[in-house]
Enzyme design. Sequence first.
Site, PDB file in Angstrom:
ATOM      1  N   THR A 124       6.258 -19.889  15.594  1.00 30.41           N
ATOM      2  CA  THR A 124       4.833 -20.187  15.694  1.00 30.41           C
ATOM      3  C   THR A 124       4.277 -19.860  17.073  1.00 30.41           C
ATOM      4  O   THR A 124       4.995 -19.817  18.069  1.00 30.41           O
ATOM      5  CB  THR A 124       4.551 -21.669  15.402  1.00 30.41           C
ATOM      6  OG1 THR A 124       4.945 -22.472  16.527  1.00 30.41           O
ATOM      7  CG2 THR A 124       5.265 -22.132  14.147  1.00 30.41           C
ATOM      8  N   ASP A 170      -1.219 -24.771  16.320  1.00 29.38           N
ATOM      9  CA  ASP A 170      -1.652 -25.472  17.524  1.00 29.38           C
ATOM     10  C   ASP A 170      -1.270 -26.923  17.301  1.00 29.38           C
ATOM     11  O   ASP A 170      -1.876 -27.609  16.461  1.00 29.38           O
ATOM     12  CB  ASP A 170      -3.159 -25.330  17.727  1.00 29.38           C
ATOM     13  CG  ASP A 170      -3.655 -26.005  18.996  1.00 29.38           C
ATOM     14  OD1 ASP A 170      -2.935 -26.884  19.537  1.00 29.38           O
ATOM     15  OD2 ASP A 170      -4.761 -25.676  19.461  1.00 29.38           O
ATOM     16  N   ASN A 189       9.918 -27.144  19.982  1.00 26.54           N
ATOM     17  CA  ASN A 189      10.032 -26.522  21.302  1.00 26.54           C
ATOM     18  C   ASN A 189       8.702 -26.338  22.024  1.00 26.54           C
ATOM     19  O   ASN A 189       8.673 -26.263  23.253  1.00 26.54           O
ATOM     20  CB  ASN A 189      10.722 -25.156  21.128  1.00 26.54           C
ATOM     21  CG  ASN A 189      10.602 -24.285  22.358  1.00 26.54           C
ATOM     22  OD1 ASN A 189      11.255 -24.516  23.371  1.00 26.54           O
ATOM     23  ND2 ASN A 189       9.751 -23.263  22.283  1.00 26.54           N
ATOM     24  N   TYR A 233       4.158 -33.583  33.474  1.00 25.33           N
ATOM     25  CA  TYR A 233       5.158 -32.914  32.645  1.00 25.33           C
ATOM     26  C   TYR A 233       6.396 -33.795  32.482  1.00 25.33           C
ATOM     27  O   TYR A 233       6.869 -34.034  31.361  1.00 25.33           O
ATOM     28  CB  TYR A 233       5.543 -31.571  33.251  1.00 25.33           C
ATOM     29  CG  TYR A 233       6.571 -30.815  32.429  1.00 25.33           C
ATOM     30  CD1 TYR A 233       6.178 -30.081  31.320  1.00 25.33           C
ATOM     31  CD2 TYR A 233       7.920 -30.852  32.750  1.00 25.33           C
ATOM     32  CE1 TYR A 233       7.111 -29.395  30.546  1.00 25.33           C
ATOM     33  CE2 TYR A 233       8.859 -30.170  31.993  1.00 25.33           C
ATOM     34  CZ  TYR A 233       8.449 -29.446  30.898  1.00 25.33           C
ATOM     35  OH  TYR A 233       9.383 -28.778  30.135  1.00 25.33           O
ATOM     36  N   LYS A 265       7.836 -35.641  29.051  1.00 24.46           N
ATOM     37  CA  LYS A 265       9.173 -35.412  28.513  1.00 24.46           C
ATOM     38  C   LYS A 265       9.954 -36.726  28.405  1.00 24.46           C
ATOM     39  O   LYS A 265      10.789 -36.893  27.507  1.00 24.46           O
ATOM     40  CB  LYS A 265       9.929 -34.411  29.392  1.00 24.46           C
ATOM     41  CG  LYS A 265       9.416 -32.979  29.263  1.00 24.46           C
ATOM     42  CD  LYS A 265       9.588 -32.440  27.849  1.00 24.46           C
ATOM     43  CE  LYS A 265       9.219 -30.973  27.731  1.00 24.46           C
ATOM     44  NZ  LYS A 265       9.450 -30.448  26.374  1.00 24.46           N
ATOM     45  N   THR A 268      12.142 -18.734  32.224  1.00 30.07           N
ATOM     46  CA  THR A 268      11.003 -18.355  31.386  1.00 30.07           C
ATOM     47  C   THR A 268       9.745 -18.254  32.244  1.00 30.07           C
ATOM     48  O   THR A 268       9.715 -18.697  33.390  1.00 30.07           O
ATOM     49  CB  THR A 268      10.768 -19.398  30.281  1.00 30.07           C
ATOM     50  OG1 THR A 268      10.360 -20.642  30.885  1.00 30.07           O
ATOM     51  CG2 THR A 268      12.030 -19.624  29.462  1.00 30.07           C
TER      52      THR A 268
END
Length: 233
Positions: A37, A55, A78, A141, A145, A176
């Site tokens: 996705t 989304d 993910n 962030y 998490k 990444t």
Amino acid sequence: MVAIGNSVALVTGGQRGLGKAFAEALLKRGAAKVYVTARRPVPGDDPRIVPLPLDVTEPDTVSALAELASDVSVVVNNAGVLHPGPLLKADMADVVATFDTNVFGALRVARAFAPVLAANGGGALVDIHSILSWGAGAAAYGASKAAFWSITNSLRVELAPQGTQVVGVHLGFADTDMVAAIPAPKISPAEVAETVLDGVEEGAREVLVDEATKRMKAALSGPVEGLTVAIGR
């Protein structure tokens, strides 16, 4: 434990970065089909990969995805965002957006696909956390998490009666685009995906991908001062 061979899988955020590595690793292990996705998916050349729009902050798109991908037995939760800035100075809208994607978005996916997994024999839900789930200093962030980790631990209990294997994944920085600006050692996304899928097939409930993450979890029993992570602001 869940066998990857001949399975049908879904990877949210699966067209780039860590998600793309998961899609490739699933196919390498013999998955028959992988839904990937993105907010704006692009077509690919491999007929085994099916790009779909998603989304995670929009409940209707999550529900639509669950209807389209009703044959999955492995879900890799993910998709995530990283908005920089300390908690006291960051735009509050960015803080809210971080939680809406990384926490509530992931929960929306889990809620939508729980009955799908049950209908297909239980399967596996793989939630991608972070070393920052346990480490101070990563602002919204890290806090998101940490919340996601807590949600995963509760989902593991709630989904056990239907035979769903819930796997929480913690890792340091994968190489990444999301963390390209952070000057820290980084792990190959392919290595992350292979390590996690090893855990899925071995029946793991939690996967600590690298040594730094294992040390951080061990530090949870010590003083809170030992939980700060330097991320090179």
